[in-house]
Design an enzyme around this catalytic site. Structure first.
Site, PDB file in Angstrom:
ATOM      1  N   HIS A  44       6.641   5.701 169.080  1.00 61.59           N
ATOM      2  CA  HIS A  44       7.177   6.089 167.770  1.00 61.59           C
ATOM      3  C   HIS A  44       6.679   5.189 166.638  1.00 61.59           C
ATOM      4  CE1 HIS A  44       9.504   8.815 170.040  1.00 61.59           C
ATOM      5  NE2 HIS A  44      10.293   7.908 170.569  1.00 61.59           N
ATOM      6  N   CYS A  70      15.081  10.115 173.576  1.00 66.76           N
ATOM      7  CA  CYS A  70      16.452  10.526 173.263  1.00 66.76           C
ATOM      8  C   CYS A  70      16.736  11.937 173.753  1.00 66.76           C
ATOM      9  CB  CYS A  70      16.700  10.436 171.761  1.00 66.76           C
ATOM     10  SG  CYS A  70      15.472  11.330 170.774  1.00 66.76           S
TER      11      CYS A  70
END
Length: 444
Positions: free
Chosen positions: A11, A43
């Site tokens: 990320h 997630c």
């Protein structure tokens, strides 16, 4: 123009690479990553395992081809072995044994975090699983096809542990969740809120073993039971979800570290070595709720830090505005959100804080459908009256409300200003006098 090397392409690294490639043409951009994929949204791992989504394809938003299409050179499955900070050279080795030696003008470290693995007996038994990478989730899903796996123990009752507990129940497993503290989600919520999630887990058949410390795991070949200081729990699979630590081995003795071992950075994401930046889970953040450097590992923080470092590495001064640690979770329809400090955490830090609670319906009472109760807590400094944190829970999607509290903490808004804050009203959405303002009205 500069040569910029990025180590790590998840990320934070992907955000940095895209920012550089989209905004600063002409730089030579090189990235190394030890993994075989880029941008996996961990997630969403519990949603995949729990069959709430059809597959993992949507959990990726970038790849090697996209980044190379913008002009970067990307080396996957090529871990960096050493960095010469004086000569400014990165040394890496591919899975085929080929060596790479890349010089750099600017270096961005996006090395992330690694799971904490306790050194206890039985940790190496078959079916004791870690959960972080795409490959970890893929392996768990494959093993769940074995019908002999009936009892799953999750060690750790933070966000990941609680989400995975739900996922395994959805897969038809008997689930036990173990944590050494007396509740779940204790790092994010006060007891009044953690009790709500505790009851939610129990109502869906999760066995709670809170206040227990894992001492060892036993089994013949594969794990069969987990032994704690208070008893034992049958287990055909164990998920270790006790947390992560920053992955900072490549800093050697060259870069200054935070108390937990993360790279210490300033608001420009620059480390103690000029021209070397650190972003994402391997680096510190500036925490506006306590007005000091802290460590808060969240994907949202990682992306923002990547953007900040990218601009600064290309010569544009951009300072981070800091973070509040805003977060949320949704388990069997119970939505919980928090930002900033809990009352418990404020007390531990020696901050003289107070809290106000309020409960109400999301919409006027005459709205008979899709009108759930909302519970809110606002934490504020007794002396300055500045908002320090907020917690919210409901079966309704109240997530947008948390953004206002996050901004309030960032901008040092007092709780008194929230009492008459201009919040729109339409019965389809909310009440004429918002529970946010009504909660603030209760502040002494």
């Amino acid at each position: 123009m500069s040569k910029i090397v990025v180590i790590g392409a998840n990320h934070a690294g992907t955000a940095a690479l895209n920012t550089i490639l989209d905004n600063y043409k002409g730089n030579e951009v090189v990235a190394f990553d030890s993994n075989s994929n880029i941008s996996f949204l961990g997630c969403g791992m519990a949603l995949w395992i729990g069959k709430q989504i059809s597959g993992p394809e949507g959990l990726f938003y970038s790849n090697k081809e996209k980044l190379e299409g913008k002009g970067a050179r990307i080396y996957m499955e090529t871990p960096v072995e050493d960095i010469d900070y004086e000569k400014k050279v990165v040394h890496a080795r591919g899975k085929d044994g080929k060596e790479y030696h890349e010089s750099f003008d600017k270096l961005i470290l996006a090395t992330g975090s690694v799971p904490i693995v306790p050194k206890i007996e039985g940790i190496d038994l078959k079916n004791v699983q870690l959960v972080k990478l795409y490959q970890n989730a893929e392996e768990v899903i494959e093993k769940l096809k074995d019908e002999s796996i009936k009892d799953v123990v999750v060690v750790g009752a933070g966000y990941i542990g609680v989400e995975l507990a739900e996922a395994f129940v959805r897969c038809g497993k008997e689930v036990t969740i173990i944590d050494c503290v007396e509740t779940c989600l204790s790092g994010y919520y006060d007891k009044d809120f953690t009790d709500i999630m505790r009851d939610n887990l129990k109502a869906h058949g999760v066995k709670l073993a809170f206040g227990e410390t894992v001492q060892k795991m036993e089994g013949s070949g594969r794990v069969e039971k987990v032994i704690t200081d208070k008893g034992e729990h049958k287990a055909d699979m164990v998920i270790m979800a006790i947390g992560f630590r920053p992955n900072t081995a490549l800093g050697g003795n060259h870069l200054e570290l935070f108390r937990n071992g993360a790279f210490l950075v300033d608001k420009y994401q620059e480390t103690s070595v000029k021209g070397v930046y650190a972003i994402g889970d391997c680096a510190t953040v500036y925490d506006n709720s306590v007005q000091e450097v802290n460590y808060i590992a969240l994907a949202s923080n990682a992306v923002r830090s990547g953007i900040v470092a990218a601009h600064n590495s290309c010569g544009k001064d951009l300072e981070s505005v800091g973070v509040q640690g805003s977060n949320g979770i949704s388990i069997w329809g119970v939505n919980m959100l928090s930002t900033g400090l809990t009352l418990t955490k404020a007390a531990k830090l020696g901050i003289q804080a107070a809290a106000v609670d309020y409960e109400d319906l999301q919409k006027p009472a005459f709205i008979e459908k899709n009108n759930q109760k909302v519970k809110i807590r606002i934490v504020y400094d007794k002396e300055s009256r500045v908002v320090l944190g907020a917690q919210m829970t409901s079966e309704y999607d109240i997530s947008m409300g948390l953004h206002m509290f996050s901004l309030a903490i960032q901008e040092k808004v007092t709780i008194d200003k929230l009492k008459l804050v201009d919040l729109f009203f339409l019965p389809h959405f909310n009440q004429p006098y918002s529970y946010i303002a009504l909660a603030a009205q209760k502040a002494e």
